[in-house]
Design an enzyme around this catalytic site. Structure first.
Site, PDB file in Angstrom:
ATOM      1  N   TRP A  28       0.781  -1.120   0.020  1.00 58.72           N
ATOM      2  CA  TRP A  28       0.028  -0.049  -0.106  1.00 58.72           C
ATOM      3  C   TRP A  28       0.666   1.150   0.187  1.00 58.72           C
ATOM      4  CZ3 TRP A  28       1.777   2.648   3.984  1.00 58.72           C
ATOM      5  CH2 TRP A  28       2.159   1.827   5.188  1.00 58.72           C
ATOM      6  N   PRO A  38      -3.926  -5.966  -5.507  1.00 60.95           N
ATOM      7  CA  PRO A  38      -3.335  -4.850  -4.881  1.00 60.95           C
ATOM      8  C   PRO A  38      -3.382  -5.036  -3.272  1.00 60.95           C
ATOM      9  CG  PRO A  38      -5.509  -4.368  -5.400  1.00 60.95           C
ATOM     10  CD  PRO A  38      -5.433  -5.444  -6.105  1.00 60.95           C
ATOM     11  N   GLU A  61      10.354  -8.560  -2.927  1.00 62.97           N
ATOM     12  CA  GLU A  61      11.095  -7.159  -2.755  1.00 62.97           C
ATOM     13  C   GLU A  61      10.459  -6.885  -1.372  1.00 62.97           C
ATOM     14  OE1 GLU A  61      13.076  -5.141  -4.314  1.00 62.97           O
ATOM     15  OE2 GLU A  61      12.704  -5.367  -6.395  1.00 62.97           O
ATOM     16  N   GLU A  90      12.672  -3.781  11.349  1.00 60.96           N
ATOM     17  CA  GLU A  90      11.967  -2.807  10.431  1.00 60.96           C
ATOM     18  C   GLU A  90      11.026  -2.037  11.382  1.00 60.96           C
ATOM     19  OE1 GLU A  90       9.280  -3.623   7.091  1.00 60.96           O
ATOM     20  OE2 GLU A  90      10.556  -2.021   6.009  1.00 60.96           O
TER      21      GLU A  90
HETATM   22  P1  NAP Z   1       2.421  -7.022   3.438  1.00 59.27           P
HETATM   23  O1  NAP Z   1       1.519  -6.934   4.669  1.00 59.27           O
HETATM   24  O2  NAP Z   1       3.403  -8.039   3.411  1.00 59.27           O
HETATM   25  O3  NAP Z   1       1.317  -6.909   1.837  1.00 59.27           O
HETATM   26  C1  NAP Z   1       1.768  -7.024   0.816  1.00 59.27           C
HETATM   27  C2  NAP Z   1       0.956  -7.561  -0.314  1.00 59.27           C
HETATM   28  O4  NAP Z   1       0.800  -8.902  -0.190  1.00 59.27           O
HETATM   29  C3  NAP Z   1      -0.405  -6.862  -0.124  1.00 59.27           C
HETATM   30  O5  NAP Z   1      -1.216  -6.817  -1.372  1.00 59.27           O
HETATM   31  C4  NAP Z   1      -0.990  -7.911   0.697  1.00 59.27           C
HETATM   32  O6  NAP Z   1      -2.440  -7.906   0.590  1.00 59.27           O
HETATM   33  C5  NAP Z   1      -0.476  -9.184   0.160  1.00 59.27           C
HETATM   34  N1  NAP Z   1      -0.594 -10.329   1.106  1.00 59.27           N
HETATM   35  C6  NAP Z   1      -0.418 -10.469   2.379  1.00 59.27           C
HETATM   36  N2  NAP Z   1      -0.532 -11.671   2.856  1.00 59.27           N
HETATM   37  C7  NAP Z   1      -0.393 -12.347   1.809  1.00 59.27           C
HETATM   38  C8  NAP Z   1      -0.526 -13.777   1.810  1.00 59.27           C
HETATM   39  N3  NAP Z   1      -0.352 -14.641   2.665  1.00 59.27           N
HETATM   40  N4  NAP Z   1      -0.146 -14.474   0.371  1.00 59.27           N
HETATM   41  C9  NAP Z   1      -0.182 -13.560  -0.833  1.00 59.27           C
HETATM   42  N5  NAP Z   1      -0.325 -12.307  -0.580  1.00 59.27           N
HETATM   43  C10 NAP Z   1      -0.442 -11.649   0.653  1.00 59.27           C
HETATM   44  O7  NAP Z   1       2.979  -5.469   3.104  1.00 59.27           O
HETATM   45  P2  NAP Z   1       2.394  -4.001   3.336  1.00 59.27           P
HETATM   46  O8  NAP Z   1       2.036  -3.781   4.649  1.00 59.27           O
HETATM   47  O9  NAP Z   1       1.280  -3.837   2.261  1.00 59.27           O
HETATM   48  O10 NAP Z   1       3.641  -2.941   2.875  1.00 59.27           O
HETATM   49  C11 NAP Z   1       4.548  -2.594   3.717  1.00 59.27           C
HETATM   50  C12 NAP Z   1       5.774  -3.627   3.872  1.00 59.27           C
HETATM   51  O11 NAP Z   1       6.381  -3.552   2.154  1.00 59.27           O
HETATM   52  C13 NAP Z   1       7.003  -3.093   4.424  1.00 59.27           C
HETATM   53  O12 NAP Z   1       7.701  -4.285   5.034  1.00 59.27           O
HETATM   54  C14 NAP Z   1       7.938  -2.673   3.273  1.00 59.27           C
HETATM   55  O13 NAP Z   1       9.345  -2.226   3.785  1.00 59.27           O
HETATM   56  C15 NAP Z   1       7.536  -3.423   2.263  1.00 59.27           C
HETATM   57  N6  NAP Z   1       8.200  -2.825   0.994  1.00 59.27           N
HETATM   58  C16 NAP Z   1       9.204  -3.169   0.352  1.00 59.27           C
HETATM   59  C17 NAP Z   1       9.679  -2.574  -0.887  1.00 59.27           C
HETATM   60  C18 NAP Z   1      10.863  -3.143  -1.682  1.00 59.27           C
HETATM   61  O14 NAP Z   1      11.001  -2.918  -2.941  1.00 59.27           O
HETATM   62  N7  NAP Z   1      11.578  -3.754  -1.076  1.00 59.27           N
HETATM   63  C19 NAP Z   1       8.714  -1.495  -1.368  1.00 59.27           C
HETATM   64  C20 NAP Z   1       7.689  -1.002  -0.640  1.00 59.27           C
HETATM   65  C21 NAP Z   1       7.511  -1.838   0.582  1.00 59.27           C
HETATM   66  P3  NAP Z   1      -3.377  -7.232   1.959  1.00 59.27           P
HETATM   67  O15 NAP Z   1      -3.127  -5.762   1.768  1.00 59.27           O
HETATM   68  O16 NAP Z   1      -4.562  -7.763   1.728  1.00 59.27           O
HETATM   69  O17 NAP Z   1      -3.038  -7.943   3.189  1.00 59.27           O
HETATM   70 MG    MG Z   2      -0.248  -5.437   5.085  1.00 58.12          MG
END
Ligand code: NAP
Ligand code: MG
Length: 508
Positions: A169, A194, A267, A399
């Site tokens: 997000w 998304p 990532e 983090e």
């Molecule tokens: P997240 O909770 O890991 O979710 C990322 C995406 O995966 C969302 O679309 C989420 O859907 C989905 N998802 C969650 N659980 C899943 C599962 N079991 N199977 C398949 N998909 C699943 O991350 P976030 O809270 O959205 O973003 C923040 C994190 O992203 C931070 O740790 C940040 O460092 C990392 N990030 C990394 C980069 C990079 O390029 N390295 C860039 C930006 C952000 P839902 O929203 O429906 O849960």
């Molecule tokens: Mg999340």
């Protein structure tokens, strides 16, 4: 019409209708708009904490239909001449710019990030599609030396097929473009899921793709990661998974993909260090670090999450950081004067406050912020500066993903590099110095994907981006980002059928 404001003030009238009276939030499946047929989920406004809208999730049958459409569309998409595919990517860029203000409005509502930055990200989205439209025109394989005369060894670059794209997000436009532009440019089709929190933004993008790409080439489904996301990961007809998100979720996806021998591009999270050496101007370095730590309320994967400062400039640096931090304008993301908006969700804010409380219990001192702004609704947290930290604290190891900047002094260069390297992560690192040898040490010794020198947290779309160790396993952007969405196939071609001495028997 939706109306948004901090402390209940009316700051801006949104052009895009949002709210309970607008139930139409269709998904994009096989070129057609279709309402989700599973349960609805709510999206909260981070600036107010109030419900913004709700969307109906994709059902398992709809996810199957989206994947099947992507499979059907992939052969002809890949078979279409590259100039035609590139023209489609240019059309996406042009169409997204037509919706620039609408998109910036909704991204601001959904992320809480100040509006002006969101306009910028629409431009970058278009720029990425243009970049990959053009790079794909000259992207190809190679001819390897052959075993014998009369042979050709063609190394052909081929798309994986159907890419399941899972997006976080924090940058719903940019991080989607990082994956989808090169994936499409190289002949893949995609199914996008998304983050739940930024679904509205992505459903506007679905309109952009519907207007520009052939049916089935881009599909957008919505719903929770644990159900919709995981079905895409496990689906036997998705050929690779491109995931950006947390290390925890990414590791689980990697494990599932490992069992299926399916490529998983991960990532993940970061804990980026910054090193301020004694040859850097502490006032300027403080300005840079405050930017790198608090941009997007610290919710950038490459946020500066900890800073090491040479003891000779430590006091001046800390004073300046505190001064700049207390001057930051925290507020309504639609107010042009706002520099820092709210955090995205209560869960994230609670985690930050927990890390802070634990650090304080072990002796850390908060010099600025550390509190929820008085009278604020939503998920605001005052930008926070912390000193007297040690390296066992979770605040220095895990983090944080919020507006918190812990600062620690160091004595010599060896100590600085050792501290910078001392976490499981390896996304990026920044250093402030004019000494070439220190730059060389940084890029030789730090196990990270990006090193920034004197200019932190900027993207260069032409250069690769990604992490090492717990921060991931792939590179996006640049030429590397296009290679990442192709596999190679070797064609060993003996130009004529002729006898080989190692074949069995005699030729009749
Ligand atoms: P997240 O909770 O890991 O979710 C990322 C995406 O995966 C969302 O679309 C989420 O859907 C989905 N998802 C969650 N659980 C899943 C599962 N079991 N199977 C398949 N998909 C699943 O991350 P976030 O809270 O959205 O973003 C923040 C994190 O992203 C931070 O740790 C940040 O460092 C990392 N990030 C990394 C980069 C990079 O390029 N390295 C860039 C930006 C952000 P839902 O929203 O429906 O849960
Ligand atoms: Mg999340």
């Amino acid at each position: 019409m939706g109306i948004v404001g901090l402390h209940g003030a009316v700051a801006k009238v949104i052009r895009i209708p949002v709210g309970e009276n607008v139930p139409e939030r269709p998904l994009l499946i096989d070129g057609a708009f279709e309402l989700g047929s599973a349960e609805r989920f709510a999206i909260l406004n981070p600036a107010t904490g109030a419900p913004l809208d709700s969307v109906a999730s994709a059902s398992p049958d709809q996810i199957d239909a989206a994947v099947a459409a992507a499979v059907r569309a992939q052969r002809s998409w890949w078979a279409s001449p590259q100039p035609a595919r590139s023209a489609v990517l240019h059309a996406v860029a042009a169409e997204v710019l037509q919706r620039k203000e609408d998109l910036a409005d909704v991204v601001t509502l959904e992320t809480g990030r100040p509006y002006a930055r969101n306009l910028l990200y629409v431009d970058m989205f278009a720029d990425l599609f243009r970049q990959y439209a053009e790079l794909a025109r000259v992207h190809g394989g190679r001819i390897a030396p052959s075993n014998e005369a009369g042979q050709l060894s063609l190394v052909v670059r081929v798309p994986y097929g159907v890419v399941a794209s899972l997006i976080p997000w924090n940058y719903p436009l940019l991080l989607l473009a990082f994956k989808v532009a090169p994936a499409l440019a190289t002949g893949n089709t995609v199914v996008i899921k998304p983050a739940s929190e930024t679904t509205l933004t992505t459903l506007i993008l679905a309109k952009v793709f519907a207007a520009t790409t052939p049916p089935g080439v881009v599909n957008v489904v919505a719903g929770s990661g644990r159900t919709v996301g995981e079905q895409l990961v496990r689906h036997p007809a998705t050929d690779m998974v491109a995931f950006t998100g947390s290390t925890e979720v990414g590791a689980g996806i990697g494990a599932i993909c490992g069992q299926m021998a399916k490529p998983a591009h991960l990532e993940l999270g970061g804990k980026d260090p910054a090193i301020v050496f004694d040859d850097a101007d502490p006032n300027l370095a403080a300005k840079a670090v405050v930017w790198a730590a608090f941009l997007n309320a610290g919710q950038v994967c490459t946020s500066t999450e900890r800073v090491y400062v040479h003891h000779s400039v430590y006091d001046r640096f800390v004073d300046r950081v505190v001064e700049l931090t207390t001057q930051l304008q925290v507020g309504d993301p639609f107010d042009p004067g706002t520099q820092i908006g709210p955090m995205r969700n209560e869960r994230g804010r609670a985690k930050v406050l927990e890390q802070l409380a634990a650090a304080q219990a072990s002796g850390a001192k908060v010099l600025a912020g550390g509190v929820i702004p008085e009278g604020s609704a939503g998920f605001y947290l005052q930008p926070t500066v912390v000193v007297d930290v040690d390296h066992d604290m979770e605040l220095m190891q895990e983090e944080t993903f919020g507006p918190v900047l812990p600062i620690m002094a160091f004595g010599g260069d060896d100590e600085a590099f050792a501290l910078a390297a001392d976490t499981p992560y390896g996304l990026g690192a920044s250093c402030y110095t004019d000494t070439p040898d220190r730059v060389r040490r940084a890029y030789e010794e730090l196990t990270v994907g990006t090193v920034w020198v004197n200019d932190p947290v900027v993207d260069n779309l032409a250069a690769p981006f990604g992490g090492m160790r717990a921060s991931g396993n792939v590179r996006e952007l640049g030429l590397e980002g296009m290679d990442a969405f192709t596999s190679t196939r070797h064609v060993h071609w003996n130009m004529r059928l002729e006898d080989k001495p190692w074949w069995y028997g005699d030729v009749e």
